[in-house]
Design a protein around this motif. Structure first.
Motif, mmCIF file in Angstrom:
data_model
loop_
_atom_site.group_PDB
_atom_site.id
_atom_site.type_symbol
_atom_site.label_atom_id
_atom_site.label_comp_id
_atom_site.label_asym_id
_atom_site.label_seq_id
_atom_site.Cartn_x
_atom_site.Cartn_y
_atom_site.Cartn_z
ATOM 1 N N GLY A 108 0.813 -1.213 0.000
ATOM 2 C CA GLY A 108 0.000 0.000 0.000
ATOM 3 C C GLY A 108 0.844 1.259 0.000
ATOM 4 O O GLY A 108 0.561 2.225 -0.714
ATOM 5 N N GLN A 109 1.895 1.259 0.801
ATOM 6 C CA GLN A 109 2.783 2.424 0.833
ATOM 7 C C GLN A 109 3.535 2.574 -0.488
ATOM 8 O O GLN A 109 3.791 3.685 -0.940
ATOM 9 C CB GLN A 109 3.770 2.304 1.993
ATOM 10 N N SER A 110 3.896 1.463 -1.105
ATOM 11 C CA SER A 110 4.577 1.527 -2.402
ATOM 12 C C SER A 110 3.680 2.156 -3.456
ATOM 13 O O SER A 110 4.125 2.982 -4.254
ATOM 14 C CB SER A 110 4.978 0.121 -2.862
ATOM 15 N N VAL A 111 2.400 1.796 -3.457
ATOM 16 C CA VAL A 111 1.457 2.365 -4.420
ATOM 17 C C VAL A 111 1.249 3.848 -4.148
ATOM 18 O O VAL A 111 1.202 4.667 -5.065
ATOM 19 C CB VAL A 111 0.115 1.604 -4.382
ATOM 20 N N MET A 112 1.149 4.234 -2.876
ATOM 21 C CA MET A 112 0.944 5.643 -2.521
ATOM 22 C C MET A 112 2.120 6.510 -2.953
ATOM 23 O O MET A 112 1.963 7.674 -3.288
ATOM 24 C CB MET A 112 0.704 5.783 -1.011
ATOM 25 N N MET A 113 3.334 5.966 -2.943
ATOM 26 C CA MET A 113 4.504 6.720 -3.377
ATOM 27 C C MET A 113 4.458 7.005 -4.871
ATOM 28 O O MET A 113 5.045 7.982 -5.348
ATOM 29 C CB MET A 113 5.786 5.973 -3.034
ATOM 30 N N LEU A 114 3.761 6.166 -5.640
ATOM 31 C CA LEU A 114 3.701 6.365 -7.089
ATOM 32 C C LEU A 114 2.643 7.386 -7.482
ATOM 33 O O LEU A 114 2.707 7.933 -8.582
ATOM 34 C CB LEU A 114 3.398 5.030 -7.777
#
Length: 48
Positions: A38-44
């Motif tokens: 989830g955090q990886s997607v939010m960074m994008l």
């Protein structure tokens, strides 16, 4: 010739649209913490 016109274009663009302020902010995770999907997607995703 293409490089010359490219440089002229970059110069003209920067003259017309000057960059004032803090610029683009890219969130960078703390390397000491592990991140989940989830955090990886939010960074994008772009922020304001």
């Amino acid at each position: 010739m293409a490089a010359t016109f490219g440089l002229i274009g970059v110069y003209a663009f920067s003259a017309v649209f000057p960059s004032h302020g803090e610029g683009l902010k890219i969130p960078v995770p703390d390397p000491a913490r592990s991140i989940d999907l989830g955090q990886s997607v939010m960074m994008l995703l772009p922020t304001e």
